[in-house]
Design an enzyme around this catalytic site. Structure first.
Site, short mmCIF file in Angstrom:
data_model
loop_
_atom_site.label_atom_id
_atom_site.label_comp_id
_atom_site.label_asym_id
_atom_site.label_seq_id
_atom_site.Cartn_x
_atom_site.Cartn_y
_atom_site.Cartn_z
CG ASN A 1 -1.59 1.24 1.41
OD1 ASN A 1 -1.62 1.67 0.44
ND2 ASN A 1 -1.92 1.71 2.46
CE LYS B 1 0.25 3.15 4.53
NZ LYS B 1 0.03 3.17 6.37
CG HIS C 1 -5.38 1.34 5.63
ND1 HIS C 1 -5.14 2.68 6.47
CD2 HIS C 1 -4.01 0.72 5.10
CE1 HIS C 1 -3.99 2.15 7.01
NE2 HIS C 1 -3.76 1.28 5.80
CD GLU D 1 -3.15 5.76 6.15
OE1 GLU D 1 -1.65 5.39 7.30
OE2 GLU D 1 -3.47 5.35 5.92
CD GLU E 1 -3.26 -3.04 7.57
OE1 GLU E 1 -2.39 -3.13 6.98
OE2 GLU E 1 -3.94 -2.11 7.48
N GLY F 1 2.55 2.44 10.66
CA GLY F 1 3.41 3.45 10.34
C GLY F 1 3.78 4.05 12.23
CB SER G 1 5.22 -1.16 12.06
OG SER G 1 5.00 0.42 11.80
#
Length: 249
Positions: free
Chosen positions: A10, A12, A95, A97, A166, A172, A212
């Site tokens: 991904n 992003k 996701h 985010e 996740e 991140g 990560s």
């Protein structure tokens, strides 16, 4: 049964025309494990470039998101049919985010169903926040997300789903769930699928770990019985992505 190892990248909101081409050139020229399915997800802007650039037989291109409704007056959105028109067969949904930006479990399920009905396969994401983990609610949160998805899917739809677990607190941040923590949640997801969907779906559905992931931790994670691959963020932009792809050898 053996589930084919799967590694998603991904990208992003990162990249330029040149950097995307360079990442793909590296993948095209690398000695990738032929037994691993690789799917990369650049920004919508660069999807045509990526589709044209990929020559490696085991690598496909995915969108990072899709809209649940057909073409029409939906400014700023991208439809399933438009992604198919570009030659794509994958999209990511749910996701964290995007969930943090207001997408509900039901929104994500609607997008996922629309994508499948339109001929796309889906990397469907789930996961808990740090507060939810510390409160001991990890499995309950993930099961709630799964239940919203399952409410929209029929039996055959599950063949088009790859689940990505996740933990939000590990995305991140440089923090990573221990192999035991990751395996525990993956096993709980598979147990839920067995109880609520079917034995076959539980056995066949690939469950990825994301949060990560690096070349340093991927080999140990890959050894866990219920971890069938990874959804990689920042490291997918770096040469070490090849090492992550090959971590199951």
């Amino acid at each position: 049964m053996a589930r084919k190892f799967f590694v998603g990248g991904n990208f992003k909101m990162n990249g330029t025309k040149e950097s995307i081409k360079a990442i793909i050139k590296n993948l095209n020229e690398a000695q990738l494990d032929p037994n691993v399915e690789v799917v990369i997800a650049p920004s919508h802007l660069y999807l045509p470039i990526a589709v044209d650039a990929v020559t490696a037989s085991t690598v496909s291109v995915s969108a990072q998101n899709v809209y649940a409704k057909p073409n029409g007056a939906h400014t700023g959105e991208v439809s399933v049919s438009q992604l198919k028109d570009l030659g794509l067969n994958w999209t990511i949904t749910g996701h964290s985010e995007r969930r943090a930006g207001g997408e509900s479990d039901e929104n994500v399920a609607d997008k996922t169903k629309a994508a499948i009905d339109g001929g796309l396969s889906v990397i469907w994401c789930c996961g808990e926040s740090l507060e939810e983990r510390e409160a001991g609610n990890t499995v309950a949160v993930v099961e709630k997300q799964l239940a919203a998805l399952a409410a929209k899917l029929s039996g055959n739809d599950w063949k088009k789903i790859v689940i990505a677990y996740e933990p939000i607190w590990a995305i991140g941040t440089g923090k990573v769930a221990t192999t035991e923590q990751a395996q525990e949640v993956h096993a709980a997801i598979r147990k839920w699928l067995k109880a609520k969907v079917s034995d076959a779906v539980a056995d066949k559905t690939r469950i990825l770990y994301g949060g990560s992931v690096t070349a340093k931790n991927s080999k140990d994670l890959a050894k866990q019985p219920d971890i069938d691959g990874f959804l990689v963020g920042g490291a997918s932009l770096k040469p070490e992505f090849v090492d992550i792809i090959n971590s199951n050898q």
